[in-house]
Write an enzyme that holds these catalytic residues in place. Structure first.
Site, PDB file in Angstrom:
ATOM      1  N   ASP A 277      -6.331  -6.998   4.387  1.00  0.00           N
ATOM      2  CA  ASP A 277      -7.400  -6.445   3.551  1.00  0.00           C
ATOM      3  C   ASP A 277      -8.250  -7.581   2.991  1.00  0.00           C
ATOM      4  O   ASP A 277      -9.483  -7.585   3.080  1.00  0.00           O
ATOM      5  CB  ASP A 277      -6.748  -5.637   2.417  1.00  0.00           C
ATOM      6  CG  ASP A 277      -7.757  -4.846   1.609  1.00  0.00           C
ATOM      7  OD1 ASP A 277      -8.923  -4.773   2.031  1.00  0.00           O
ATOM      8  OD2 ASP A 277      -7.376  -4.304   0.563  1.00  0.00           O
TER       9      ASP A 277
ATOM     10  N   TYR B 116       0.800  -1.227   0.000  1.00  0.00           N
ATOM     11  CA  TYR B 116       0.000   0.000   0.000  1.00  0.00           C
ATOM     12  C   TYR B 116       0.831   1.276   0.000  1.00  0.00           C
ATOM     13  O   TYR B 116       0.280   2.363  -0.039  1.00  0.00           O
ATOM     14  CB  TYR B 116      -0.965  -0.003   1.198  1.00  0.00           C
ATOM     15  CG  TYR B 116      -2.052  -1.025   0.988  1.00  0.00           C
ATOM     16  CD1 TYR B 116      -1.767  -2.379   1.127  1.00  0.00           C
ATOM     17  CD2 TYR B 116      -3.335  -0.667   0.624  1.00  0.00           C
ATOM     18  CE1 TYR B 116      -2.739  -3.343   0.910  1.00  0.00           C
ATOM     19  CE2 TYR B 116      -4.315  -1.619   0.411  1.00  0.00           C
ATOM     20  CZ  TYR B 116      -4.010  -2.950   0.554  1.00  0.00           C
ATOM     21  OH  TYR B 116      -4.962  -3.904   0.334  1.00  0.00           O
TER      22      TYR B 116
ATOM     23  N   ASP C 223      -2.617 -18.702   2.456  1.00  0.00           N
ATOM     24  CA  ASP C 223      -3.495 -19.575   1.658  1.00  0.00           C
ATOM     25  C   ASP C 223      -4.171 -20.611   2.549  1.00  0.00           C
ATOM     26  O   ASP C 223      -5.381 -20.844   2.467  1.00  0.00           O
ATOM     27  CB  ASP C 223      -2.757 -20.219   0.483  1.00  0.00           C
ATOM     28  CG  ASP C 223      -1.311 -20.543   0.766  1.00  0.00           C
ATOM     29  OD1 ASP C 223      -0.754 -19.995   1.735  1.00  0.00           O
ATOM     30  OD2 ASP C 223      -0.723 -21.349   0.028  1.00  0.00           O
TER      31      ASP C 223
ATOM     32  N   LYS D 241       3.180 -15.033   4.530  1.00  0.00           N
ATOM     33  CA  LYS D 241       3.593 -15.914   3.426  1.00  0.00           C
ATOM     34  C   LYS D 241       5.118 -16.005   3.495  1.00  0.00           C
ATOM     35  O   LYS D 241       5.832 -15.812   2.495  1.00  0.00           O
ATOM     36  CB  LYS D 241       3.099 -15.319   2.091  1.00  0.00           C
ATOM     37  CG  LYS D 241       3.292 -16.200   0.889  1.00  0.00           C
ATOM     38  CD  LYS D 241       2.246 -17.294   0.756  1.00  0.00           C
ATOM     39  CE  LYS D 241       2.589 -18.223  -0.396  1.00  0.00           C
ATOM     40  NZ  LYS D 241       1.725 -19.420  -0.441  1.00  0.00           N
TER      41      LYS D 241
END
Ligand code: NAI
Length: 335
Positions: free
Chosen positions: A227, A124, A203, A170
């Site tokens: 988000d 962002y 995931d 991740k």
């Protein structure tokens, strides 16, 4: 003396839900004085800027704002109003509680998840540049910003008797950036021995959220994963119409619904105002009006269990009828 609140009625459905928020605050006998400004698309059309300087000055003075959704004008070069405000006031916590409510259609019971999304960095920062055959987008993760959001999540869990904090990442692929977020989490969890601390790869977290959401309690995540999963979690508890949020910094906070300006239903009188009303309840908690926040939540919960609920929740009520019922319930309580 009246408490001054900066208020943005936003675009699309924004003015409709802001009017209902004011009605509810009035019923709660909150002595607020609103400083109102246009931001977003309508501000752009009128003043040529998305956020007028007076609006920024007002937030600086009042330290508190509530904001209905705004439309980001289509075209290149427009930085999201939300991202601009978060960066301008260093609102590093994006706080998004989500809980199943009786009467709200959902496949799940007992979902009660509070997500702490880092709000100032990650992808962002909006730093993209061209390379020979495409573009690069910068993902920034720093120790300082990781530490402060993780600290906030653990402190919230401690103060509110929550059992667990799960870190989403991740780090198996992004070993340095997400690796730093996870490492920071693992270091800081030692300071909170009474809180269960675990971590999940994004995931897997998504899969686990839809198969067994009640295993989650508090979640802390970098900006982008936060988000995405907060919309997913909103879907678990009945959709965007009931999802509130708060952007919190050291001394400024801005409250807003998770959803956007919903131009497809604007002006039809059918919008569900619950998300903004619940964001209003978060604001009341923040300023110490906990009893009024409690009354507001109770009135919303009760109304949702009646036939006076909006179409997205399986009811037939207009926005106005739904809020009439909430206001009646507030009026019946002892204030
Ligand atoms: P959206 O959240 O406005 O709408 C998605 C779907 O959910 C639509 O079908 C809409 O009718 C429905 N919906 C949303 N809120 C609802 C409510 N309270 N009651 C009943 N139904 C509701 O997302 P979309 O369409 O992708 O974005 C529209 C505009 O909003 C865009 O310009 C986007 O940039 C902006 N936006 C602004 C946000 C903010 O200011 N915080 C956040 C997200 C999007």
């Amino acid at each position: 003396m009246k408490r001054k609140i900066t208020l943005f009625e936003g675009d699309g459905i924004g003015p409709e839900i802001t009017a209902q928020l004011k009605r509810v605050f009035e019923a709660l006998k909150l002595d607020f004085e609103y400083e109102e400004f246009l931001i977003g698309q309508r501000a752009y059309e009128k003043y040529g800027v998305l956020i007028p300087e007076e609006a920024i000055e007002s937030i600086k003075r009042n330290k508190i704002a509530i904001k209905a959704p705004v439309t980001t004008p289509i075209g290149t070069g427009f930085k999201s109003v939300n991202v601009q405000l978060r960066l301008l006031f260093d609102l590093y916590v994006n706080f998004r509680p989500a809980k199943t409510m009786h009467g709200v259609p959902s496949k799940y019971d007992n979902v009660d998840i509070v997500t702490f999304r880092e709000n100032t960095e990650d992808l962002y920062v909006g730093d993209e540049y061209e390379i020979e055959d495409g573009y690069v987008a910068k993902k920034i993760i720093t120790k300082k910003c990781s530490e402060r959001i993780i600290r906030y999540a653990f402190e919230y869990a401690k103060k509110n008797n929550r059992k667990k904090v799960t870190c989403i990442h991740k780090a198996n692929i992004l070993k340095k950036s997400d690796g730093l977020f996870l490492k920071t989490f693992n270091e800081m969890k030692e300071e909170y021995p009474n809180i269960i601390a675990d971590n999940k790869i994004i995931d897997n977290a998504c899969m686990q959220l839809v198969t067994n959401p009640s295993q989650f309690d508090c979640i802390v995540a970098p900006n982008l994963y936060g988000d995405i999963i907060t919309d997913l979690i909103a879907g678990l508890v009945g959709g965007l119409g009931v999802a509130p949020a708060a952007n919190i910094g050291e001394d400024v906070a801005i409250f807003e619904a998770v959803h956007g300006s919903a131009p497809d239903i604007a002006g039809k009188g059918i919008v569900n105002p619950t998300a903004l009303l619940l964001s209003g309840a978060l604001m009341l908690d923040y300023i110490g009006e906990n009893y009024k926040a409690y009354l507001l939540r109770k009135a919303i919960e009760k109304t949702i269990q009646t036939k006076f609920k909006t179409k997205d929740l399986g009811g037939m009520a207009t926005t106005e009828e739904f809020v009439n019922k909430i206001v009646n319930l507030i009026n019946q309580s002892v204030l």
